[in-house]
Write a protein that holds these residues in place. Structure first.
Motif, PDB file in Angstrom:
ATOM      1  N   VAL A 132     -39.180  43.890  59.261  1.00  0.00           N
ATOM      2  CA  VAL A 132     -38.368  44.926  58.937  1.00  0.00           C
ATOM      3  C   VAL A 132     -38.582  46.215  59.526  1.00  0.00           C
ATOM      4  O   VAL A 132     -37.604  46.789  60.194  1.00  0.00           O
ATOM      5  N   PRO A 133     -39.671  47.110  59.252  1.00  0.00           N
ATOM      6  CA  PRO A 133     -39.954  48.212  60.053  1.00  0.00           C
ATOM      7  C   PRO A 133     -39.791  48.172  61.703  1.00  0.00           C
ATOM      8  O   PRO A 133     -39.750  49.157  62.408  1.00  0.00           O
ATOM      9  N   THR A 134     -40.357  47.120  62.032  1.00  0.00           N
ATOM     10  CA  THR A 134     -40.428  46.871  63.427  1.00  0.00           C
ATOM     11  C   THR A 134     -39.050  46.631  63.936  1.00  0.00           C
ATOM     12  O   THR A 134     -38.658  47.399  65.012  1.00  0.00           O
ATOM     13  N   GLY A 135     -38.124  45.864  63.453  1.00  0.00           N
ATOM     14  CA  GLY A 135     -36.875  45.729  63.890  1.00  0.00           C
ATOM     15  C   GLY A 135     -36.008  47.077  63.758  1.00  0.00           C
ATOM     16  O   GLY A 135     -35.312  47.498  64.778  1.00  0.00           O
ATOM     17  N   LYS A 136     -36.363  47.757  62.680  1.00  0.00           N
ATOM     18  CA  LYS A 136     -35.513  49.159  62.628  1.00  0.00           C
ATOM     19  C   LYS A 136     -36.040  50.132  63.628  1.00  0.00           C
ATOM     20  O   LYS A 136     -35.178  50.609  64.371  1.00  0.00           O
ATOM     21  N   ALA A 137     -37.292  50.147  63.843  1.00  0.00           N
ATOM     22  CA  ALA A 137     -37.823  51.157  65.019  1.00  0.00           C
ATOM     23  C   ALA A 137     -37.013  50.494  66.394  1.00  0.00           C
ATOM     24  O   ALA A 137     -36.641  51.567  67.185  1.00  0.00           O
ATOM     25  N   ARG A 138     -36.824  49.383  66.757  1.00  0.00           N
ATOM     26  CA  ARG A 138     -36.452  48.625  68.023  1.00  0.00           C
ATOM     27  C   ARG A 138     -35.088  49.347  68.156  1.00  0.00           C
ATOM     28  O   ARG A 138     -34.516  49.664  69.254  1.00  0.00           O
ATOM     29  N   ARG A 139     -34.248  49.223  66.744  1.00  0.00           N
ATOM     30  CA  ARG A 139     -32.856  49.406  67.113  1.00  0.00           C
ATOM     31  C   ARG A 139     -32.565  51.026  67.060  1.00  0.00           C
ATOM     32  O   ARG A 139     -31.831  51.422  67.892  1.00  0.00           O
ATOM     33  N   LEU A 140     -33.475  51.730  66.617  1.00  0.00           N
ATOM     34  CA  LEU A 140     -33.386  53.162  66.502  1.00  0.00           C
ATOM     35  C   LEU A 140     -33.687  53.843  68.061  1.00  0.00           C
ATOM     36  O   LEU A 140     -32.862  54.538  68.471  1.00  0.00           O
ATOM     37  N   ILE A 141     -34.597  53.207  68.599  1.00  0.00           N
ATOM     38  CA  ILE A 141     -34.987  53.265  70.010  1.00  0.00           C
ATOM     39  C   ILE A 141     -33.857  53.113  71.029  1.00  0.00           C
ATOM     40  O   ILE A 141     -33.449  53.838  71.722  1.00  0.00           O
ATOM     41  N   GLU A 142     -33.209  51.738  70.811  1.00  0.00           N
ATOM     42  CA  GLU A 142     -32.250  51.397  71.536  1.00  0.00           C
ATOM     43  C   GLU A 142     -31.045  52.259  71.341  1.00  0.00           C
ATOM     44  O   GLU A 142     -30.326  52.522  72.450  1.00  0.00           O
ATOM     45  N   ARG A 143     -30.814  52.859  70.143  1.00  0.00           N
ATOM     46  CA  ARG A 143     -29.569  53.593  69.909  1.00  0.00           C
ATOM     47  C   ARG A 143     -29.744  54.944  70.651  1.00  0.00           C
ATOM     48  O   ARG A 143     -28.942  55.759  70.955  1.00  0.00           O
ATOM     49  N   GLY A 144     -31.069  55.505  70.711  1.00  0.00           N
ATOM     50  CA  GLY A 144     -31.256  56.830  71.567  1.00  0.00           C
ATOM     51  C   GLY A 144     -32.208  57.400  70.810  1.00  0.00           C
ATOM     52  O   GLY A 144     -32.555  58.465  71.371  1.00  0.00           O
ATOM     53  N   VAL A 145     -32.513  57.282  69.592  1.00  0.00           N
ATOM     54  CA  VAL A 145     -33.999  58.082  68.908  1.00  0.00           C
ATOM     55  C   VAL A 145     -34.935  58.214  70.020  1.00  0.00           C
ATOM     56  O   VAL A 145     -35.503  57.186  70.529  1.00  0.00           O
ATOM     57  N   ARG A 146     -35.329  59.510  70.060  1.00  0.00           N
ATOM     58  CA  ARG A 146     -36.432  59.588  71.079  1.00  0.00           C
ATOM     59  C   ARG A 146     -37.765  59.130  70.575  1.00  0.00           C
ATOM     60  O   ARG A 146     -38.579  58.566  71.399  1.00  0.00           O
ATOM     61  N   ARG A 147     -38.267  59.218  69.207  1.00  0.00           N
ATOM     62  CA  ARG A 147     -39.525  58.846  68.854  1.00  0.00           C
ATOM     63  C   ARG A 147     -39.570  58.155  67.413  1.00  0.00           C
ATOM     64  O   ARG A 147     -38.640  59.104  66.797  1.00  0.00           O
ATOM     65  N   VAL A 148     -40.316  57.414  67.300  1.00  0.00           N
ATOM     66  CA  VAL A 148     -40.251  56.662  65.692  1.00  0.00           C
ATOM     67  C   VAL A 148     -41.485  56.502  65.413  1.00  0.00           C
ATOM     68  O   VAL A 148     -42.497  56.122  66.163  1.00  0.00           O
ATOM     69  N   PHE A 149     -42.103  57.020  64.151  1.00  0.00           N
ATOM     70  CA  PHE A 149     -43.349  56.842  63.655  1.00  0.00           C
ATOM     71  C   PHE A 149     -43.402  56.057  62.233  1.00  0.00           C
ATOM     72  O   PHE A 149     -42.333  56.068  61.570  1.00  0.00           O
ATOM     73  N   CYS A 150     -44.518  55.503  62.205  1.00  0.00           N
ATOM     74  CA  CYS A 150     -44.611  54.707  60.774  1.00  0.00           C
ATOM     75  C   CYS A 150     -45.913  55.169  60.109  1.00  0.00           C
ATOM     76  O   CYS A 150     -47.225  55.075  60.801  1.00  0.00           O
ATOM     77  N   ILE A 151     -45.967  55.444  58.752  1.00  0.00           N
ATOM     78  CA  ILE A 151     -47.224  55.923  58.140  1.00  0.00           C
ATOM     79  C   ILE A 151     -47.927  54.687  57.312  1.00  0.00           C
ATOM     80  O   ILE A 151     -46.702  54.143  56.587  1.00  0.00           O
ATOM     81  N   LEU A 152     -48.714  53.903  57.488  1.00  0.00           N
ATOM     82  CA  LEU A 152     -49.229  52.842  56.891  1.00  0.00           C
ATOM     83  C   LEU A 152     -50.172  53.588  55.668  1.00  0.00           C
ATOM     84  O   LEU A 152     -51.341  53.974  55.826  1.00  0.00           O
ATOM     85  N   VAL A 153     -49.486  53.228  54.406  1.00  0.00           N
ATOM     86  CA  VAL A 153     -50.065  53.889  53.252  1.00  0.00           C
ATOM     87  C   VAL A 153     -51.338  53.385  53.084  1.00  0.00           C
ATOM     88  O   VAL A 153     -52.438  54.054  52.703  1.00  0.00           O
ATOM     89  N   LYS A 154     -51.480  52.062  52.823  1.00  0.00           N
ATOM     90  CA  LYS A 154     -52.943  51.441  52.550  1.00  0.00           C
ATOM     91  C   LYS A 154     -54.051  51.537  53.613  1.00  0.00           C
ATOM     92  O   LYS A 154     -55.320  51.867  53.316  1.00  0.00           O
ATOM     93  N   GLN A 155     -53.599  51.786  54.715  1.00  0.00           N
ATOM     94  CA  GLN A 155     -54.792  51.643  55.868  1.00  0.00           C
ATOM     95  C   GLN A 155     -55.037  53.277  56.140  1.00  0.00           C
ATOM     96  O   GLN A 155     -55.732  53.765  56.967  1.00  0.00           O
ATOM     97  N   ARG A 156     -53.982  54.281  55.904  1.00  0.00           N
ATOM     98  CA  ARG A 156     -54.087  55.549  55.952  1.00  0.00           C
ATOM     99  C   ARG A 156     -54.183  55.947  57.431  1.00  0.00           C
ATOM    100  O   ARG A 156     -54.923  56.596  58.090  1.00  0.00           O
TER     101      ARG A 156
END
Length: 289
Positions: A132-156
């Motif tokens: 899900v977050p991987t698919g969201k990131a790909r679509r955002l980048i394809e749409r033109g969003v310059r940068r996408v970040f993800c915070i992993l809560v458990k792994q900090r």
């Protein structure tokens, strides 16, 4: 799922399985709906990704508290001319309409008077399916969003999407995010550690030259200067007396150290260069007491 998808943890959202039928084919930007053309109903917890309906569930700590920490730090770092948002829906293509957990976009509307596509997007991930977050990131980048970040809560850890590898790359904890959308580099550690968050926010607000904060700093500096002048005057009096071989009894020393009137200290200093005893310097003040 691609082989690099293991690098991303999942947040707590699950799809209902209902599929939305949408036109197929490539994602040519010229034929895409506007980012503000809604597929998901606003003010609900529904989102759409590649035609599948998703339900954005509420969260427990530490997922929920990480959301707060992200928006707290990110909000302070938004540069002039940009605007931050939380859970703002973005239409990425015909079949996808979902909301990054936090995002930053240019404040000036586009030519049609509507809001612009975000330039930075952030996701907080805890128990969600990897795709899900991987698919969201790909679509955002394809749409033109310059940068996408993800915070992993458990792994900090903090990840950034890489166009080169079409996957996530981890960012060192001592790294910073530098971007025109930000008033100053955003420390990765401030996104993971509440103690570091306050420092990062304070520095960002100082760089923004917030009037109330600048006034508080100026008042603090003025108080510091005044205290410094008092200490110098107090030390000058005792130095003047002792340099002339005049003893300074404990009672007189306490009177000098306890005086917070700089004008009075100046008068005492003038007396100190001619007085025959230390008591003469503070005699008037001591009689009044």
């Amino acid at each position: 799922m691609r082989k690099h998808d293991h690098a991303l943890l999942a947040p707590g959202r699950e799809g209902s399985g209902r599929t939305l039928h949408a036109p197929s084919g490539g994602r040519s930007r010229s034929h895409l709906p506007h980012v503000d053309d809604r597929l998901a109903p606003p003010e609900t917890r529904l989102e759409y990704l590649d035609g599948a309906e998703l339900f954005a569930a509420p969260a427990d700590p530490p997922h929920a508290t990480q959301h707060f920490d992200l928006t707290y730090v990110l909000g302070a770092h938004v540069a002039k001319g940009y605007r931050g948002a939380v859970d703002m829906l973005t239409r990425t293509d015909e079949a996808s309409d979902y909301a990054p957990d936090a995002s930053i976009f240019a404040q000036k509307p586009d030519r049609s008077g509507r809001r612009r596509l975000e330039e930075l997007a952030f996701e907080v991930c805890d128990k969600q399916a990897l795709a899900v977050p991987t698919g969201k990131a790909r679509r955002l980048i394809e749409r033109g969003v310059r940068r996408v970040f993800c915070i992993l809560v458990k792994q900090r850890r903090v990840l950034e999407w890489s166009r080169e590898t079409d996957g996530w790359r981890p960012l060192p904890k001592d790294a910073v995010i530098e971007d025109p959308c930000l008033v100053r580099p955003l420390p990765i550690q401030s996104l993971l550690d509440a103690a570091s968050s306050d420092d990062a926010v304070a520095r960002a607000l100082l760089d923004k030259r917030v009037p109330a904060l600048e006034q508080a700093v100026a008042e603090g500096e003025a108080r510091g200067a005044a205290i410094g002048e008092l200490r110098m005057a107090q030390e000058a009096i005792t130095t003047a007396l002792r340099s002339r071989g005049i003893d300074v009894p404990a009672g007189v020393a306490r009177a000098i150290a306890g005086c917070n009137d700089v004008n009075k200290l100046r008068r005492w200093l003038a007396k100190a260069v001619t007085a025959t005893t230390a008591s003469e310097v503070v005699a008037g003040s001591r009689r009044k007491r």
